[in-house]
Motif scaffolding. Structure first.
Motif, mmCIF file in Angstrom:
data_model
loop_
_atom_site.group_PDB
_atom_site.id
_atom_site.type_symbol
_atom_site.label_atom_id
_atom_site.label_comp_id
_atom_site.label_asym_id
_atom_site.label_seq_id
_atom_site.Cartn_x
_atom_site.Cartn_y
_atom_site.Cartn_z
ATOM 1 N N ASN A 73 0.822 -1.213 0.000
ATOM 2 C CA ASN A 73 0.000 0.000 0.000
ATOM 3 C C ASN A 73 0.852 1.258 0.000
ATOM 4 O O ASN A 73 0.561 2.229 -0.702
ATOM 5 N N LEU A 74 1.896 1.212 0.808
ATOM 6 C CA LEU A 74 2.795 2.381 0.848
ATOM 7 C C LEU A 74 3.444 2.602 -0.512
ATOM 8 O O LEU A 74 3.587 3.733 -0.973
ATOM 9 N N ARG A 75 3.831 1.503 -1.140
ATOM 10 C CA ARG A 75 4.496 1.609 -2.442
ATOM 11 C C ARG A 75 3.541 2.179 -3.495
ATOM 12 O O ARG A 75 3.933 2.998 -4.322
ATOM 13 N N LYS A 76 2.290 1.740 -3.425
ATOM 14 C CA LYS A 76 1.302 2.266 -4.378
ATOM 15 C C LYS A 76 1.117 3.769 -4.183
ATOM 16 O O LYS A 76 1.075 4.544 -5.142
ATOM 17 N N GLU A 77 1.036 4.172 -2.927
ATOM 18 C CA GLU A 77 0.862 5.601 -2.636
ATOM 19 C C GLU A 77 2.093 6.385 -3.081
ATOM 20 O O GLU A 77 1.998 7.471 -3.666
ATOM 21 N N GLU A 78 3.266 5.787 -2.827
ATOM 22 C CA GLU A 78 4.530 6.427 -3.205
ATOM 23 C C GLU A 78 4.607 6.638 -4.723
ATOM 24 O O GLU A 78 4.939 7.730 -5.196
ATOM 25 N N ILE A 79 4.223 5.608 -5.456
ATOM 26 C CA ILE A 79 4.265 5.696 -6.920
ATOM 27 C C ILE A 79 3.273 6.743 -7.425
ATOM 28 O O ILE A 79 3.591 7.531 -8.325
ATOM 29 N N GLU A 80 2.122 6.783 -6.787
ATOM 30 C CA GLU A 80 1.102 7.757 -7.190
ATOM 31 C C GLU A 80 1.602 9.189 -7.001
ATOM 32 O O GLU A 80 1.414 10.056 -7.858
ATOM 33 N N ILE A 81 2.262 9.411 -5.879
ATOM 34 C CA ILE A 81 2.809 10.758 -5.625
ATOM 35 C C ILE A 81 3.949 11.040 -6.608
ATOM 36 O O ILE A 81 4.019 12.121 -7.203
ATOM 37 N N ALA A 82 4.836 10.060 -6.777
ATOM 38 C CA ALA A 82 6.002 10.267 -7.654
ATOM 39 C C ALA A 82 5.570 10.610 -9.078
ATOM 40 O O ALA A 82 6.202 11.448 -9.740
ATOM 41 N N ARG A 83 4.506 9.984 -9.528
ATOM 42 C CA ARG A 83 4.021 10.244 -10.901
ATOM 43 C C ARG A 83 3.763 11.718 -11.128
ATOM 44 O O ARG A 83 3.966 12.248 -12.215
ATOM 45 N N GLY A 128 27.259 -1.590 3.657
ATOM 46 C CA GLY A 128 26.103 -2.438 3.962
ATOM 47 C C GLY A 128 24.760 -1.817 3.647
ATOM 48 O O GLY A 128 23.725 -2.429 3.898
ATOM 49 N N LYS A 129 24.724 -0.597 3.141
ATOM 50 C CA LYS A 129 23.442 0.067 2.892
ATOM 51 C C LYS A 129 23.104 0.035 1.412
ATOM 52 O O LYS A 129 23.415 0.961 0.665
ATOM 53 N N THR A 130 22.499 -1.046 0.996
ATOM 54 C CA THR A 130 22.199 -1.214 -0.416
ATOM 55 C C THR A 130 20.703 -1.215 -0.721
ATOM 56 O O THR A 130 20.306 -1.249 -1.873
ATOM 57 N N GLY A 131 19.886 -1.167 0.306
ATOM 58 C CA GLY A 131 18.434 -1.219 0.110
ATOM 59 C C GLY A 131 17.880 0.068 -0.477
ATOM 60 O O GLY A 131 18.492 1.129 -0.397
ATOM 61 N N ARG A 132 16.683 -0.044 -1.030
ATOM 62 C CA ARG A 132 16.038 1.096 -1.684
ATOM 63 C C ARG A 132 15.891 2.306 -0.767
ATOM 64 O O ARG A 132 16.046 3.440 -1.188
ATOM 65 N N TYR A 133 15.567 2.055 0.504
ATOM 66 C CA TYR A 133 15.302 3.161 1.422
ATOM 67 C C TYR A 133 16.483 3.465 2.343
ATOM 68 O O TYR A 133 16.345 4.238 3.285
ATOM 69 N N GLU A 134 17.619 2.846 2.084
ATOM 70 C CA GLU A 134 18.764 3.081 2.975
ATOM 71 C C GLU A 134 20.039 3.443 2.220
ATOM 72 O O GLU A 134 21.035 3.804 2.834
ATOM 73 N N LEU A 164 8.348 7.867 3.438
ATOM 74 C CA LEU A 164 9.757 7.582 3.723
ATOM 75 C C LEU A 164 9.945 7.277 5.201
ATOM 76 O O LEU A 164 10.660 6.350 5.582
ATOM 77 N N GLU A 165 9.280 8.070 6.035
ATOM 78 C CA GLU A 165 9.380 7.863 7.486
ATOM 79 C C GLU A 165 8.856 6.478 7.852
ATOM 80 O O GLU A 165 9.459 5.756 8.642
ATOM 81 N N ALA A 166 7.749 6.118 7.232
ATOM 82 C CA ALA A 166 7.167 4.797 7.507
ATOM 83 C C ALA A 166 8.092 3.676 7.052
ATOM 84 O O ALA A 166 8.128 2.603 7.653
ATOM 85 N N ARG A 167 8.852 3.939 5.998
ATOM 86 C CA ARG A 167 9.764 2.904 5.502
ATOM 87 C C ARG A 167 11.085 2.894 6.254
ATOM 88 O O ARG A 167 12.023 2.203 5.877
ATOM 89 N N VAL A 202 14.165 10.868 8.570
ATOM 90 C CA VAL A 202 13.748 12.120 7.930
ATOM 91 C C VAL A 202 14.011 13.331 8.830
ATOM 92 O O VAL A 202 13.664 14.453 8.472
ATOM 93 N N SER A 203 14.613 13.091 9.994
ATOM 94 C CA SER A 203 14.800 14.190 10.953
ATOM 95 C C SER A 203 15.672 15.349 10.423
ATOM 96 O O SER A 203 15.422 16.492 10.790
ATOM 97 N N PRO A 204 16.667 15.103 9.555
ATOM 98 C CA PRO A 204 17.453 16.252 9.076
ATOM 99 C C PRO A 204 16.633 17.238 8.262
ATOM 100 O O PRO A 204 16.984 18.410 8.186
ATOM 101 N N LEU A 205 15.557 16.790 7.639
ATOM 102 C CA LEU A 205 14.745 17.678 6.813
ATOM 103 C C LEU A 205 13.286 17.561 7.236
ATOM 104 O O LEU A 205 12.504 16.834 6.632
#
Lengths: 64, 340
Positions: B48-58, B268-274, B319-322, B326-329
């Motif tokens: 669900n988060l990914r769907k929402e993310e894609i919708e916003i990104a579009r 070690g940080k190779t993931g999409r959100y890291e 992003l926060e949920a994933r 996000v604290s720096p911004l």
């Protein structure tokens, strides 16, 4: 041709030393009215410094 | 049309339902729903988060790209004009040097859009413009577009992989070591920066890689020929201040802000959100070339650089949920928590 180019790039720091650093040293000294030591011309002085610096870079792989 | 201002505003203002992404817990704290990965989210929530993310990104893809082309050609023409003007003595050299540094650095931003075909994609009418913008933008840093594109896309495919990410050599433990390393990696005997790229291209061995290697060699020889010719004709200082020094300043600035700052620490940080950090730049949004929001670019390279900031605020809650820090911004108007 490939070997020639490899050699050109291998010796590039030396070429850079005499092609760019040497005249840069000479022209900077002339701009600031500095005299080269031992009665050398600024161009000769630049070539010695630039050539030697470039050569040590070829050998060591580091400019500094 | 991809962008609808109302949709964007709605996306930004939409209240986030914690239950949507917080896993249900039983009284003992054990997870009620089996979870897959370390982000603490179940599969359904992630989808669900990914769907929402894609919708916003579009909504942030595309937009006006002609300013990138105008900037690329205008800056390149201005920079080239400096050479005859300097030789004729019509130029304030220190000022021209400063402008050349800005052009050399900023050129990577316009080229970067072309690398991702954001100006025009293959088969589109303005594809030639995309390629031309890319080609002229990185000439001041003596970095041919063909090599830049292949290496940058490899960086995206293998971000933070110590063996496959071509930019991994920029990693350093702190900011001042990172600046030092931008210079160190350019030393002739060090396998970093463009030397590292050349080795990777030679190993790839594809026709595109061969072409990139050839163009790199030709551009480097041209650069040397210009420096040597100008220098031995009495214009060594001009050559140094208009090309040699701006190139080094630009390369170091680009390496620091586009490679080290958004990806440190890499290990070690190779993931999409890291694989990319949010960070608060001391020099601000423009001077850091929009890199504070670089995570958006890695998630959606089709979002142009000037829109990543707005896209970030629209999908910040996702992003926060994933699990992204996000604290720096913080949301606009909120306090910055972390500096870097």
């Amino acid at each position: 041709m490939e070997n020639v180019l490899k050699q050109v790039f291998y010796w590039m720091p030396f070429f850079f030393g005499i092609g760019f650093i040497a005249p840069l040293i000479a022209q900077t000294m002339n701009l600031w009215h500095w005299q080269a030591p031992f009665g050398l011309s600024t161009t000769a002085f630049g070539l010695i410094i630039g050539g030697a610096w470039g050569l040590q870079t070829v050998i060591r792989g580091r400019w500094v | 049309m991809l962008e609808d201002p109302k949709l964007v505003q709605d996306a930004i203002k939409a209240p986030v339902e914690p239950a949507l992404y917080k896993p249900a817990l039983d009284s003992g704290g054990a997870r009620a729903i089996p979870l897959g990965r370390d982000d603490g989210l179940d599969r359904h929530t992630r989808r669900n988060l990914r769907k929402e993310e894609i919708e916003i990104a579009r909504q942030f893809h595309g937009g006006r790209m002609w300013p990138y082309a105008v900037a690329a050609f205008g800056c390149f023409a201005l920079w080239v004009s400096f050479f005859p003007l300097a030789i004729m003595g019509y130029l304030n050299l220190p000022l021209a040097c400063l402008i050349s540094c800005v052009i050399a650095t900023g050129g990577y931003v316009t080229s970067h859009e072309a690398m991702h075909s954001n100006i025009a994609r293959k088969g589109e009418k303005l594809r030639w413009l995309n390629e031309a913008v890319g080609a002229v933008s990185t000439i001041p840093i003596v970095f041919p577009f063909s090599m830049a594109r292949i290496m940058h896309l490899e960086h995206h495919y293998h971000c933070n992989d110590p063996l496959k990410d071509p930019d991994y050599t920029d990693e350093a433990p702190n900011w001042w070591m990172a600046i030092y390393k931008t210079w160190y990696n350019r030393q002739p005997g060090v396998d970093g920066s463009i030397h590292h790229y050349k080795r990777i291209l030679a190993e790839m061995g594809t026709p595109e890689a061969q072409r990139a290697l050839k163009e790199t060699m030709l551009l480097q020889l041209f650069f040397m020929a210009v420096l040597f010719t100008m220098s031995w004709n009495g214009y060594a200082i001009e050559a140094a201040l208009l090309w040699w020094l701006p190139r080094h300043v630009g390369l170091s600035y680009i390496r620091f802000y586009l490679s080290w700052a958004p990806h440190h620490p890499r290990e070690g940080k190779t993931g999409r959100y890291e694989n990319t950090n949010l960070f608060k730049s001391k020099l601000g949004h423009v001077m850091s070339m929009g890199m504070q929001y670089h995570i958006i670019h890695h998630m959606y390279p089709g979002i142009p650089n000037h829109r990543t900031k707005h896209a970030y605020y629209a999908m910040r809650h996702i992003l926060e949920a994933r699990g992204v820090d996000v604290s720096p911004l913080p949301p606009v108007g909120g306090p910055a928590v972390k500096g870097s």
